[in-house]
Design a protein around this motif. Structure first.
Motif, short mmCIF file in Angstrom:
data_model
loop_
_atom_site.label_atom_id
_atom_site.label_comp_id
_atom_site.label_asym_id
_atom_site.label_seq_id
_atom_site.Cartn_x
_atom_site.Cartn_y
_atom_site.Cartn_z
N ASP A 300 0.88 -1.16 0.00
CA ASP A 300 0.00 0.00 0.00
C ASP A 300 0.92 1.22 0.00
OD1 ASP A 300 -1.95 1.86 0.28
OD2 ASP A 300 -2.44 1.38 2.38
N GLU A 305 1.66 -4.46 3.86
CA GLU A 305 0.66 -4.97 4.81
C GLU A 305 0.60 -6.49 4.76
OE1 GLU A 305 -2.71 -1.43 4.79
OE2 GLU A 305 -3.08 -3.32 3.72
N VAL A 307 -2.10 -9.05 6.05
CA VAL A 307 -3.44 -9.08 6.63
C VAL A 307 -3.83 -10.52 6.90
CG1 VAL A 307 -5.84 -8.35 6.35
CG2 VAL A 307 -4.00 -7.04 5.26
N SER A 309 -6.88 -12.64 8.31
CA SER A 309 -8.26 -12.58 8.79
C SER A 309 -8.81 -13.99 8.97
CB SER A 309 -9.12 -11.77 7.83
OG SER A 309 -8.88 -12.17 6.51
N LYS A 362 -8.86 -5.76 14.32
CA LYS A 362 -10.29 -5.45 14.22
C LYS A 362 -11.03 -6.74 14.48
CE LYS A 362 -10.29 -1.70 10.92
NZ LYS A 362 -10.22 -1.45 9.50
N THR A 370 -9.51 -9.66 12.27
CA THR A 370 -8.54 -9.32 11.22
C THR A 370 -7.36 -8.60 11.87
OG1 THR A 370 -10.26 -9.12 9.55
CG2 THR A 370 -8.17 -8.03 9.07
N THR A 372 -3.81 -6.76 11.12
CA THR A 372 -3.00 -6.18 10.05
C THR A 372 -1.66 -5.73 10.62
OG1 THR A 372 -5.04 -5.39 9.03
CG2 THR A 372 -2.99 -4.46 8.19
N THR A 374 1.74 -3.83 9.62
CA THR A 374 2.24 -2.93 8.57
C THR A 374 3.71 -2.62 8.83
OG1 THR A 374 0.07 -1.94 8.66
CG2 THR A 374 1.71 -0.79 7.34
#
Lengths: 385, 139
Positions: A300, A305, A307, A309, A362, A370, A372, A374
């Motif tokens: 990004d 990232e 991720v 989930s 989250k 999820t 993340t 970074t």
């Protein structure tokens, strides 16, 4: 740079500054009784390094160490010349010797030699003295750094040995208990099976606790470990492959969405692996059979990232602020028949911060989580640091 | 009956491995050091080797695998190069290990985590022994 290199630079530098034919740097031992030649520059004959001799054998040094520079105008005419190795060695005739001191303690001398008589004057000492000061500071600092590095090496060796010694008996006991539980040592009564099941769960917890505590200790001890460029694509792929059997065994689908661009971060391979194993393993652990875990690696802008989930049990809102606290486990995680120590995310947080990254979570209870992670992207061209 | 050589210095771990393997019909022979293991490879010619990653030194297990899989034409283990190797390790140490078909990596065929789950062990052993025996069949 080690002490020897510092001393060699010092000797070469002093010879140039003084336009001397040769320079010797000698260090005093801790008791202040013996000196040894630590570096030399310009000597026409091979010189022996490191061998120590009583200070009395070096009368010029002995006098200089008392606090002031000594000039030898003509060794042939003065008594120094006859003092064997300790005086002015052939073929040199004149010398200037200054003490190296640090914090009021004498640590050694720098002596410049010339083949001709009358080469040095008392005021020349003002050229050599600043070098002696800088040299003394550099020697003391380098020695301190070396001691620190040795201490760190010992600490990290201790952690490695402790790791093996602590994990090994737990793993062996657990392997035997699992064999017994699965009936490979004969049939058991229901009560025996129940008791062995409890032993097994306790051993699982002990194993996780040992692993996590040692990870935490290794992470804190390894703070000074040098960062390198880590190819994240390889690391994520490796960790997914590693955890795939565990997910399959549980009936959880583990999917990986790779990124075709090479994504590089600054860190240590071990540390990055630890972060990824913890995060992906958590997702698998807290997702019941039939659920999904998806791992995606993406870029990004200047950020990378990862991720992760899952469709697992989720985290209650009240638990979210405590997630990264050591030994904290959310109530619904505790209620599950899953072993955890509450240290995994504390380890992850430490490591992510060390690599200038960020971690966000989250989640809603019953709806999955999820995570993340970074990291700042490192350009390939910057990797040759 | 396929023969399995377990190279492992911890006698209790050997017991833990022997239990499910023998109950399933494998013949198990054990060696307590890397050196003894290499000797037994020649004497026993096993169908599979289970190798502990850490024995008398932290690199003993690696050395045994490198010795057995040495690509040198005059290697004394050339005849045993195709015996599958299953390495025993712990997930935390595995993460910093590289392994795979590439010769530059650790030349083993698969890993089993410690503590050993007997079902996982039997599945991996079955796959590797079956694979090796399948390779020997005429095309």
């Amino acid at each position: 740079m080690d002490v020897d290199q510092v001393l060699t630079h010092l000797a070469d530098g002093a010879r140039q500054t003084m336009r001397a034919d040769a320079v010797a740097v000698r260090l005093l031992d801790e008791q202040g009784e013996r000196v040894s030649r630590a570096a030399a520059s310009g000597f026409s004959v091979a010189t022996e390094m490191g061998e120590s001799a009583p200070l009395a054998r070096y009368p010029i040094d002995e006098q200089a160490l008392a606090g002031s520079p000594i000039v030898v105008d003509d060794a042939h005419a003065e008594s120094w010349g006859d003092s064997g190795k300790g005086g002015v060695p052939a073929p040199y005739r004149s010398a200037l010797c200054v003490p190296m001191t640090h914090g009021g303690d004498a640590i050694g001398t720098i002596t410049a030699y010339a083949a001709t008589a009358g080469r040095f004057r008392a005021e020349d000492a003002s050229l050599l003295e600043p070098l002696a000061d800088v040299g003394a500071t550099a020697i003391v600092a380098t020695r301190a750094l070396q001691e620190l590095e040795e201490l760190e090496a010992r600490q990290s060796l201790f952690i490695r040995v402790a790791t093996h010694e602590l994990r090994s008996p737990v793993a062996v006991a657990q392997s035997m208990v699992r064999g017994v539980l699965k009936g490979y040592a004969g049939e058991m009564t229901a009560q025996q099976h129940d008791l062995f099941g409890r032993i097994s769960r306790r051993l699982d917890l002990l194993e996780n606790l040992v692993n996590d505590l040692l990870d935490l200790a290794a992470g804190k001890a390894g703070r000074r470990e040098r960062d390198t460029a880590v190819l994240l694509n390889a690391a994520v792929g490796r960790v997914v492959l590693l955890l795939l059997p565990r997910a399959e065994e549980k009936g959880v689908t583990l999917a990986y969405q790779a990124c075709c661009e090479e994504l590089i971060v600054r860190g240590t391979e071990d540390g990055i692996d630890r972060i990824l194993v913890n995060v992906v393993d958590n997702a698998v652990k807290y997702t019941p059979s039939g659920g999904d875990v998806a791992v995606a690696l993406q870029r990004d802008g200047e950020q990378i990232e990862i991720v992760v989930s899952d469709t697992g049990i989720g985290i209650p809102e009240k638990a979210l602020p405590h997630l990264f606290e050591e030994f904290y486990r959310a109530p619904n995680a505790k209620a599950m028949d899953t072993v955890g120590t509450g240290l995994g995310l504390a380890i992850v947080r430490d490591l992510v911060q060390r690599y200038c990254g960020r971690i966000t979570v989250k989640s809603a209870e019953g709806e999955g989580t999820t995570v993340t992670v970074t990291f700042p992207r490192v350009d390939l061209a910057e990797c040759f640091f | 009956m396929p023969k399995i050589l377990v190279i492992e210095d911890d006698a209790d771990m050997v017991t833990a491995l022997r239990m499910p393997l023998e109950a399933t019909g494998y013949e198990v022979v054990a060696a307590a050091t890397g050196e003894e293991g290499l000797q037994k490879v020649k004497e026993e010619v096993p169908d599979l080797i289970i190798l502990d990653v850490m024995m008398e030194s932290t690199t003993a297990g690696f050395q045994v695998s490198l010795e057995l899989r040495s690509p040198a034409a005059d290697s004394e283990y050339a005849a045993y190069r195709n015996i599958p190797i299953l390495m025993l390790t712990a997930i935390h140490t595995t993460t910093s290990l590289r392994f795979g078909p590439d010769e530059a990596y650790l030349p083993v065929d698969d890993f089993v985590d410690k503590p050993v789950d007997p079902d996982v062990l039997l599945k991996k052993v079955g796959a590797l022994v079956g694979q090796a025996q399948g390779d020997d069949l005429p095309a």
